[in-house]
Design a protein around this motif. Structure first.
Motif, PDB file in Angstrom:
ATOM      1  N   PHE A  54       0.824  -1.215   0.000  1.00  0.00           N
ATOM      2  CA  PHE A  54       0.000   0.000   0.000  1.00  0.00           C
ATOM      3  C   PHE A  54       0.855   1.261   0.000  1.00  0.00           C
ATOM      4  N   VAL A  55       1.957   1.241   0.758  1.00  0.00           N
ATOM      5  CA  VAL A  55       2.833   2.422   0.753  1.00  0.00           C
ATOM      6  C   VAL A  55       3.381   2.667  -0.644  1.00  0.00           C
ATOM      7  N   GLY A  56       3.798   1.587  -1.327  1.00  0.00           N
ATOM      8  CA  GLY A  56       4.313   1.731  -2.682  1.00  0.00           C
ATOM      9  C   GLY A  56       3.256   2.259  -3.633  1.00  0.00           C
ATOM     10  N   MET A  57       2.007   1.772  -3.476  1.00  0.00           N
ATOM     11  CA  MET A  57       0.938   2.210  -4.366  1.00  0.00           C
ATOM     12  C   MET A  57       0.613   3.685  -4.143  1.00  0.00           C
ATOM     13  N   VAL A  58       0.605   4.096  -2.866  1.00  0.00           N
ATOM     14  CA  VAL A  58       0.342   5.508  -2.574  1.00  0.00           C
ATOM     15  C   VAL A  58       1.447   6.388  -3.143  1.00  0.00           C
ATOM     16  N   LEU A  59       2.708   5.929  -2.977  1.00  0.00           N
ATOM     17  CA  LEU A  59       3.826   6.693  -3.545  1.00  0.00           C
ATOM     18  C   LEU A  59       3.663   6.824  -5.049  1.00  0.00           C
ATOM     19  N   GLY A  60       3.240   5.743  -5.699  1.00  0.00           N
ATOM     20  CA  GLY A  60       3.030   5.786  -7.141  1.00  0.00           C
ATOM     21  C   GLY A  60       2.000   6.837  -7.523  1.00  0.00           C
ATOM     22  N   LEU A  61       0.875   6.835  -6.798  1.00  0.00           N
ATOM     23  CA  LEU A  61      -0.202   7.786  -7.105  1.00  0.00           C
ATOM     24  C   LEU A  61       0.225   9.223  -6.852  1.00  0.00           C
ATOM     25  N   TYR A 101       5.041   0.110  -9.134  1.00  0.00           N
ATOM     26  CA  TYR A 101       5.033  -0.313 -10.532  1.00  0.00           C
ATOM     27  C   TYR A 101       3.599  -0.605 -11.000  1.00  0.00           C
ATOM     28  N   PHE A 102       2.829  -1.300 -10.160  1.00  0.00           N
ATOM     29  CA  PHE A 102       1.453  -1.624 -10.547  1.00  0.00           C
ATOM     30  C   PHE A 102       0.646  -0.351 -10.798  1.00  0.00           C
ATOM     31  N   VAL A 103       0.772   0.593  -9.861  1.00  0.00           N
ATOM     32  CA  VAL A 103      -0.011   1.817  -9.997  1.00  0.00           C
ATOM     33  C   VAL A 103       0.518   2.680 -11.138  1.00  0.00           C
ATOM     34  N   GLY A 104       1.856   2.885 -11.159  1.00  0.00           N
ATOM     35  CA  GLY A 104       2.439   3.794 -12.149  1.00  0.00           C
ATOM     36  C   GLY A 104       2.304   3.263 -13.562  1.00  0.00           C
ATOM     37  N   GLY A 118       0.892   0.117 -14.523  1.00  0.00           N
ATOM     38  CA  GLY A 118      -0.349  -0.597 -14.824  1.00  0.00           C
ATOM     39  C   GLY A 118      -1.554   0.315 -14.936  1.00  0.00           C
ATOM     40  N   LEU A 119      -1.732   1.205 -13.954  1.00  0.00           N
ATOM     41  CA  LEU A 119      -2.957   2.014 -13.936  1.00  0.00           C
ATOM     42  C   LEU A 119      -2.790   3.349 -14.645  1.00  0.00           C
ATOM     43  N   LEU A 120      -1.646   4.030 -14.412  1.00  0.00           N
ATOM     44  CA  LEU A 120      -1.519   5.405 -14.884  1.00  0.00           C
ATOM     45  C   LEU A 120      -0.794   5.515 -16.213  1.00  0.00           C
ATOM     46  N   GLY A 121      -0.241   4.401 -16.705  1.00  0.00           N
ATOM     47  CA  GLY A 121       0.313   4.410 -18.050  1.00  0.00           C
ATOM     48  C   GLY A 121       1.677   5.063 -18.195  1.00  0.00           C
ATOM     49  N   VAL A 122       2.516   5.019 -17.130  1.00  0.00           N
ATOM     50  CA  VAL A 122       3.904   5.455 -17.288  1.00  0.00           C
ATOM     51  C   VAL A 122       4.621   4.402 -18.135  1.00  0.00           C
ATOM     52  N   ASP A 123       5.564   4.854 -18.971  1.00  0.00           N
ATOM     53  CA  ASP A 123       6.269   3.913 -19.837  1.00  0.00           C
ATOM     54  C   ASP A 123       7.076   2.925 -19.001  1.00  0.00           C
ATOM     55  N   GLU A 124       6.887   1.628 -19.298  1.00  0.00           N
ATOM     56  CA  GLU A 124       7.509   0.596 -18.469  1.00  0.00           C
ATOM     57  C   GLU A 124       9.036   0.642 -18.561  1.00  0.00           C
ATOM     58  N   GLY A 125       9.561   0.792 -19.771  1.00  0.00           N
ATOM     59  CA  GLY A 125      11.012   0.813 -19.951  1.00  0.00           C
ATOM     60  C   GLY A 125      11.648   1.957 -19.193  1.00  0.00           C
ATOM     61  N   ALA A 126      11.037   3.152 -19.314  1.00  0.00           N
ATOM     62  CA  ALA A 126      11.600   4.318 -18.636  1.00  0.00           C
ATOM     63  C   ALA A 126      11.539   4.139 -17.128  1.00  0.00           C
ATOM     64  N   PHE A 127      10.450   3.556 -16.648  1.00  0.00           N
ATOM     65  CA  PHE A 127      10.277   3.348 -15.208  1.00  0.00           C
ATOM     66  C   PHE A 127      11.464   2.580 -14.629  1.00  0.00           C
ATOM     67  N   TRP A 128      11.796   1.427 -15.249  1.00  0.00           N
ATOM     68  CA  TRP A 128      12.882   0.604 -14.712  1.00  0.00           C
ATOM     69  C   TRP A 128      14.244   1.183 -15.055  1.00  0.00           C
ATOM     70  N   ALA A 129      14.404   1.710 -16.292  1.00  0.00           N
ATOM     71  CA  ALA A 129      15.729   2.163 -16.711  1.00  0.00           C
ATOM     72  C   ALA A 129      16.179   3.361 -15.885  1.00  0.00           C
ATOM     73  N   GLN A 130      15.268   4.332 -15.685  1.00  0.00           N
ATOM     74  CA  GLN A 130      15.620   5.513 -14.889  1.00  0.00           C
ATOM     75  C   GLN A 130      15.962   5.100 -13.463  1.00  0.00           C
ATOM     76  N   MET A 131      15.148   4.149 -12.935  1.00  0.00           N
ATOM     77  CA  MET A 131      15.386   3.685 -11.577  1.00  0.00           C
ATOM     78  C   MET A 131      16.785   3.089 -11.466  1.00  0.00           C
ATOM     79  N   LYS A 132      17.109   2.219 -12.448  1.00  0.00           N
ATOM     80  CA  LYS A 132      18.405   1.548 -12.413  1.00  0.00           C
ATOM     81  C   LYS A 132      19.556   2.534 -12.505  1.00  0.00           C
ATOM     82  N   SER A 133      19.391   3.578 -13.351  1.00  0.00           N
ATOM     83  CA  SER A 133      20.531   4.458 -13.555  1.00  0.00           C
ATOM     84  C   SER A 133      20.701   5.433 -12.402  1.00  0.00           C
ATOM     85  N   ARG A 134      19.636   5.721 -11.661  1.00  0.00           N
ATOM     86  CA  ARG A 134      19.737   6.724 -10.606  1.00  0.00           C
ATOM     87  C   ARG A 134      19.946   6.139  -9.214  1.00  0.00           C
TER      88      ARG A 134
END
Lengths: 260, 169
Positions: A64-71, A170-173, A175-191
């Motif tokens: 739930f904390v992760g989902m709220v952060l996503g929203l 990830y589910f919220v961002g 799955g629900l809100l349509g953030v690009d999946e590749g960018a989500f993981w790639a940016q996370m990995k690089s930062r």
């Protein structure tokens, strides 16, 4: 007037005494480590009751904390057209702060209070004195396994919390809100840096594990052996743990991330 | 109290789950996997007049593909230039020796990174080589002030000769 000073002096002295007792106590507990390593079974049972039984609570909270952060993150970041950095925001806040801190607070509520109540009741029903009569050291036999089980469980629980939180984000961002999946993981990995972020978060959770379990077992052992005393000790255990965790979190954050 | 076997299994599962979570954080969330392949990377150096807000660990890319990272940034006291040290993945060891390096920005407000443009020489860059052709970072304030300056100059000329000609300087 004199009574006021007397009261102040009494409070100071008794606080110092308690701190001293807590330190002597933890030394005594740590000397029990070799005995535990020869009787791993004692530790195993405690890891079960302290760690395994907390997994469900930590997992659901983490989700739930992760989902709220996503929203929330999406709402703010999309204003700047930066919703692709959502992964960075979710992962950084979880791994650095929320993972260790929220897990420690949940842990003190779920496992710490149970430890205090259990040990306090053992004292109230004179099981601890009974052990002493049988020449068994209750600190080494009862307290030490619980203490080390708590120290061992906390980093594992915090890692679980962070992982499930990232999944929730990830589910919220994505799955629900349509953030690009590749960018989500790639940016996370690089930062997110392994040593700066993940290892420091792990150190934090280990420190919190020691603090929370220390307070829990000490409050139980130091409780006034009546039903009221045990109830007070349990309350104090949770309250002091929360204060200590949040205070130390500031100190550790300043040491780890304050430099740059 | 559950049987001892059940407790052992549960504790085993718990520890395994915790370690898997840590592994996930290390490999999937953070850059540990990338750092590992940097072990036998080779090092090239480039000098820039101005590096803008380039930071250590910024990506180095050729044709948009990340081939390495900035490993160190220092300042040369003699030439007053910024010395940027890059570590390039050993997979990409055929960069020509006349490759040029420029500091680019990802998006309008994004992070700055180094873009390499391969030249046509036969020889390849090896460990410790220096890139001679460099282009500094574009500092937005300088671009804007130059634009405004030119505009003002052009406006004066235009009012003087009643001609909207472009300023040539």
């Amino acid at each position: 007037m004199l009574a006021l000073f007397q009261k102040l002096g009494y409070t100071t002295l008794s606080t110092l005494q308690k701190l001293g007792r807590a330190n002597l106590f933890i030394l005594h507990v740590v000397t029990g480590l070799p005995e535990i390593l020869t009787r791993v079974r004692l530790l195993l049972v405690q890891v079960y009751s302290v760690g395994v039984l907390t997994v469900l609570l930590v997992s659901i909270s983490g989700l739930f904390v992760g989902m709220v952060l996503g929203l929330q993150g999406y709402n703010v970041l999309s204003d700047f057209g930066a919703e692709q950095t959502l992964g960075v925001m979710v992962a950084a806040s979880l791994v650095r702060e929320l993972g260790p801190v929220v897990t420690a607070l949940l842990f003190s509520g779920r496992a710490g209070s149970a430890l205090t109540a259990e040990i306090g009741l053992m004292k109230a029903t004179e099981q601890l004195s009974g052990m002493e009569m049988m020449a068994v050291d209750p600190v080494k036999r009862i307290i030490a396994p619980r203490f080390f089980a708590g120290c061992l469980s906390m980093p594992l629980l915090a890692s679980l919390f962070s992982m499930i939180g990232v999944m929730g984000g990830y589910f919220v961002g994505v799955g629900l809100l349509g953030v690009d999946e590749g960018a989500f993981w790639a940016q996370m990995k690089s930062r997110i840096d392994f040593y700066d972020d993940v290892v420091n978060g792990l150190i934090k959770s280990a420190v919190f594990g020691v603090i929370v379990t220390w307070i829990a077992v000490f409050e139980g052992y130091d409780a006034v052996p009546t039903s009221e005393g045990v109830s007070r000790a349990t309350t104090r255990s949770v309250v002091y743990s929360a204060f200590a965790v949040l205070g130390w979190d500031f100190v550790l954050t300043a040491l780890m991330f304050g430099g740059d | 109290m559950q049987s001892s076997k059940a407790i052992e299994i549960w504790v085993g599962l718990f520890v395994a789950a915790g370690l898997i979570a840590l592994f996930f954080l290390a490999m999937q969330v953070s850059n540990l996997a990338e750092l590992k392949s940097n072990g036998d990377s080779y090092r090239i150096v480039a000098r820039f007049e101005n590096i803008g807000s380039l930071r250590v660990r910024a990506p180095v890319s050729v044709a948009g593909v990340t081939v390495g990272r900035v490993s160190a940034i220092s300042f040369d006291n003699q030439t007053y230039e910024a010395v940027v040290e890059m570590r390039i993945d050993p997979k990409y060891d055929t960069l020509p020796i006349d490759t040029s390096a420029s500091i680019l920005t990802a998006g309008l407000l994004g992070e700055q990174y180094i873009g390499l443009t391969p030249g046509g020489a036969e020889e390849h860059l090896t460990d410790g080589d220096e890139i001679e052709l460099t282009q500094s970072a574009i500092v937005l304030e300088q671009v804007i002030s130059r634009f405004l300056f030119n505009k003002a100059e052009g406006g004066d000329k235009g009012s003087g000769s009643n001609d909207g000609g472009t300023p040539t300087e």
